[in-house]
Design a protein around this motif. Structure first.
Motif, PDB file in Angstrom:
ATOM      1  N   ARG A   7       0.864  -1.187   0.000  1.00 28.70           N
ATOM      2  CA  ARG A   7       0.000   0.000   0.000  1.00 28.70           C
ATOM      3  C   ARG A   7       0.899   1.234   0.000  1.00 28.70           C
ATOM      4  O   ARG A   7       1.862   1.306   0.759  1.00 28.70           O
ATOM      5  CB  ARG A   7      -0.877   0.009   1.250  1.00 28.70           C
ATOM      6  N   GLU A  33      -4.270   6.899  -0.258  1.00 27.05           N
ATOM      7  CA  GLU A  33      -3.508   5.648  -0.171  1.00 27.05           C
ATOM      8  C   GLU A  33      -4.116   4.681  -1.171  1.00 27.05           C
ATOM      9  O   GLU A  33      -5.330   4.709  -1.392  1.00 27.05           O
ATOM     10  CB  GLU A  33      -3.636   5.041   1.231  1.00 27.05           C
ATOM     11  N   GLY A  38      -7.626  -2.087  -2.639  1.00 25.90           N
ATOM     12  CA  GLY A  38      -8.499  -0.954  -2.328  1.00 25.90           C
ATOM     13  C   GLY A  38      -7.703   0.294  -2.026  1.00 25.90           C
ATOM     14  O   GLY A  38      -6.507   0.368  -2.303  1.00 25.90           O
ATOM     15  N   LEU A  40      -7.780   4.542   0.080  1.00 23.35           N
ATOM     16  CA  LEU A  40      -8.400   5.555   0.931  1.00 23.35           C
ATOM     17  C   LEU A  40      -8.632   6.775   0.051  1.00 23.35           C
ATOM     18  O   LEU A  40      -7.701   7.332  -0.527  1.00 23.35           O
ATOM     19  CB  LEU A  40      -7.445   5.900   2.086  1.00 23.35           C
ATOM     20  N   GLN A  70     -17.744   1.318  -1.655  1.00 24.84           N
ATOM     21  CA  GLN A  70     -17.355   2.043  -0.445  1.00 24.84           C
ATOM     22  C   GLN A  70     -17.639   1.155   0.765  1.00 24.84           C
ATOM     23  O   GLN A  70     -18.750   0.708   0.960  1.00 24.84           O
ATOM     24  CB  GLN A  70     -18.153   3.345  -0.353  1.00 24.84           C
ATOM     25  N   LYS A  72     -16.459   1.950   4.101  1.00 22.65           N
ATOM     26  CA  LYS A  72     -16.604   2.730   5.329  1.00 22.65           C
ATOM     27  C   LYS A  72     -16.247   4.167   5.006  1.00 22.65           C
ATOM     28  O   LYS A  72     -15.465   4.423   4.087  1.00 22.65           O
ATOM     29  CB  LYS A  72     -15.573   2.186   6.328  1.00 22.65           C
ATOM     30  N   SER A  73     -16.798   5.113   5.775  1.00 25.08           N
ATOM     31  CA  SER A  73     -16.334   6.481   5.570  1.00 25.08           C
ATOM     32  C   SER A  73     -16.217   7.183   6.916  1.00 25.08           C
ATOM     33  O   SER A  73     -17.022   6.931   7.826  1.00 25.08           O
ATOM     34  CB  SER A  73     -17.291   7.233   4.647  1.00 25.08           C
ATOM     35  N   ASN A  77     -13.026  10.948   4.575  1.00 27.05           N
ATOM     36  CA  ASN A  77     -12.282   9.930   3.825  1.00 27.05           C
ATOM     37  C   ASN A  77     -13.135   8.673   3.685  1.00 27.05           C
ATOM     38  O   ASN A  77     -13.945   8.371   4.568  1.00 27.05           O
ATOM     39  CB  ASN A  77     -11.000   9.538   4.564  1.00 27.05           C
ATOM     40  N   SER A  78     -12.940   7.954   2.594  1.00 25.65           N
ATOM     41  CA  SER A  78     -13.696   6.710   2.412  1.00 25.65           C
ATOM     42  C   SER A  78     -12.733   5.568   2.134  1.00 25.65           C
ATOM     43  O   SER A  78     -11.779   5.733   1.378  1.00 25.65           O
ATOM     44  CB  SER A  78     -14.617   6.810   1.194  1.00 25.65           C
ATOM     45  N   ILE A  79     -13.032   4.442   2.749  1.00 25.32           N
ATOM     46  CA  ILE A  79     -12.259   3.233   2.430  1.00 25.32           C
ATOM     47  C   ILE A  79     -13.038   2.492   1.350  1.00 25.32           C
ATOM     48  O   ILE A  79     -14.239   2.234   1.511  1.00 25.32           O
ATOM     49  CB  ILE A  79     -12.090   2.333   3.672  1.00 25.32           C
ATOM     50  N   LYS A  81     -13.094  -0.767  -1.626  1.00 27.64           N
ATOM     51  CA  LYS A  81     -12.405  -1.975  -2.110  1.00 27.64           C
ATOM     52  C   LYS A  81     -12.624  -2.092  -3.609  1.00 27.64           C
ATOM     53  O   LYS A  81     -13.611  -1.590  -4.143  1.00 27.64           O
ATOM     54  CB  LYS A  81     -12.814  -3.227  -1.344  1.00 27.64           C
TER      55      LYS A  81
END
Ligand SMILES: Nc1ncnc2c1ncn2[C@@H]1O[C@H](COP(=O)(O)OP(=O)(O)OP(=O)(O)O)[C@@H](O)[C@H]1O
Ligand SMILES: [Mg+2]
Length: 485
Positions: A7, A33, A38, A40, A70, A72-73, A77-79, A81
């Motif tokens: 990453r 990132e 996935g 960020l 998406q 999580k947020s 910021n959103s994570i 995959k």
């Protein structure tokens, strides 16, 4: 515990594409990132579980597109995959990641060990030979097996099978054992179809597939489903022409107990059965007018109201429809609802007829020859030169289905090492569908040929001869034509 993926910290601009009521919405975002699995993101609305397409413009000026979700947020910021449609997009992203990874001082897996000239990280032990050609394959296999290992006790046999199939097809480029048919083609018009399938698959738009009989409409619908995020959910096929008009509504929407004579128990319809997955409405041009209105309502609110029911159930399905009718002409003469046509037609894929696919005719013939010979003891080597020329010159009114049947016939009829034109009945021009008229004294052979070209499927043969199915049945009876095997 170290990460499983490289990453890197970056500031990579990207575009996120979503579809709302078939309207395409684009949003500029940034990856802070990013890894192969996935990243960020900043700039996405806080809306977990949203699915979208991500378009990345890499510093190499190459664009890659893949699906994302998406997870999580928090704090803007959103994570997300990633889901890659093929290995090519993944490899392009890897080239970008690996190029940056070698420049990083800290190990991109654990963030602690130093990279320098080390072959592997002194802290987490991960290999740091990023520019090694086989790194991606080796690393992905190791990552997958580690992920599977940690989840093994929670997986059932069916899931393990899907993971193995994914490893084979997406990473090792082996043919999928579960996949019944391969989609073969190199003609520019077909490559365009493949590209449309990839683009369409990542969205939830309604798709309309057009093309002559036997051009691969069902194969296209399957490919869209299999490349979509819905691939592990049902793919339900409904042939609107094959189900009698009176039963079609109950078949599609289901019915409540007692809704009509014979409705002894409540039954779910195909829309409900397809929930979470895709439904393929084949021969949509044959959908009766009354049902066209009900389908339109369903497309608008996605509520399934069973026959005899008082309320509806919401379902989440992707609609793929297909026809070989000229739907626009049907709209023109009021046989097909204009509003339904526009609803279904958000994204159209038109399959070219085989006669316009150039060398694909020969490529497909060789493909089916090898496929049918596989695992069988045969002294056959292939097609003779004159057969290859005849395959190229033939008009293929029944398209790929006819080609499949002619190759099968060739395998049975050939007596030497090579299949000759006569073995495939390619030594005479085909009877164009439009010119064949069924006269009371028509030759039995003529009917038989058309049945053969259409794999002995009565509905298809009837269409090729432009007669109704009942007429076709009476011709079959009259000439005593039976289906081989
Ligand atoms: N490009 C292709 N590569 C390999 N097989 C193909 C290809 N196109 C079609 N086929 C094969 O040809 C046959 C007919 O394809 P399919 O049923 O998808 O056509 P269709 O357009 O739905 O036909 P119809 O209009 O008669 O329903 C199938 O056996 C399918 O697997
Ligand atoms: Mg079909």
């Amino acid at each position: 515990m170290p990460r499983l993926d490289v990453r890197i910290t970056t500031n990579l601009p990207a575009t996120v594409v979503t579809f709302s009521k078939s309207e395409r919405l684009e949003k500029a975002v940034h990856f802070k990132e990013i890894s192969l699995s996935g990243g960020l993101l900043t700039g996405l609305p806080a809306d977990p579980k949203t699915q979208f397409s991500i378009i990345l413009k890499l510093p190499s000026q190459e664009y890659i597109e893949f699906a994302g979700e998406q997870v999580k947020s928090c704090h803007g910021n959103s994570i997300v995959k990633f889901f890659f449609p093929d290995k090519k997009a993944m490899t392009s992203l890897w080239l970008y990641l690996s190029g940056l990874s070698i420049k990083q001082e800290a190990c991109p897996y654990c963030g602690q060990g130093l990279t320098g000239k080390n072959e592997s990280c002194s802290i987490c032990g991960q290999s740091l030979m990023f520019m090694d050609d086989s790194y991606l394959d080796k690393h992905l296999l190791a990552t997958f097996s580690e992920r599977v290992q940690t989840r093994l006790n929670k997986l059932d046999a069916g899931f393990i099978k899907r993971v193995l199939s994914l490893l084979d097809t997406e990473i090792m480029d082996l043919p999928d054992q579960d996949c019944k048919e391969e989609f073969v083609g190199t003609a520019p018009s077909l490559l365009e179809v493949f590209s449309m399938i990839r683009r369409a698959a990542t969205t939830d738009m309604n798709i309309l597939i057009l093309g002559e009989s036997g051009t691969g409409k069902e194969l296209t619908a399957q490919a869209i489903h299999e490349k979509s995020l819905r691939k592990d959910k049902p793919f339900i096929v409904v042939n609107c022409a094959a189900i009698p008009e009176g039963l079609l509504e109950a078949e599609l929407f289901g019915y409540e107990k007692g809704a009509f004579t014979g409705a002894y128990a409540t039954k779910k319809g195909r829309f409900e059965l397809a929930n979470g997955g895709s439904i393929f409405l084949d021969e949509i041009g044959d959908l009766p007018q009354g049902l066209q209105a009900k389908l339109l309502r369903f497309l608008e609110d996605r509520m399934v109201e069973r026959v005899g029911g008082k309320s509806g159930t919401k379902v989440d399905i992707r609609i793929i429809a297909a026809t070989n009718c000229d739907l626009e002409a049907m709209v023109g003469n009021s046989c097909f609802r204009k509003d339904l046509f526009f609803r279904l037609n958000s994204f159209t894929i038109k399959l070219p007829p085989l006669r316009e696919r150039g060398d694909d005719k020969v490529i497909l013939a060789n493909y089916f020859f090898k496929k049918f010979c596989k695992g069988k003891h045969t002294s056959l080597i292939g097609f003779s030169d004159s057969t290859l020329k005849a395959i190229s010159d033939y008009d293929w009114p029944g398209n790929v289905r006819e080609l499949v049947n002619k190759v099968r016939r060739g395998l049975v009829m050939a007596t030497g090492e090579y299949i000759e034109p006569v073995d495939m009945e390619l030594n005479h021009k085909p009877h164009s569908a439009a010119t064949v008229k069924i006269q009371p004294d028509a030759q039995r052979q003529k009917i038989y040929d058309v049945m053969m070209q259409n794999g002995f499927v009565v509905a298809h043969a009837a269409k090729a001869l432009q007669v109704s199915r009942p007429t076709m049945y009476s011709l079959i009876k009259k000439f005593d034509i039976s289906v081989p095997g």
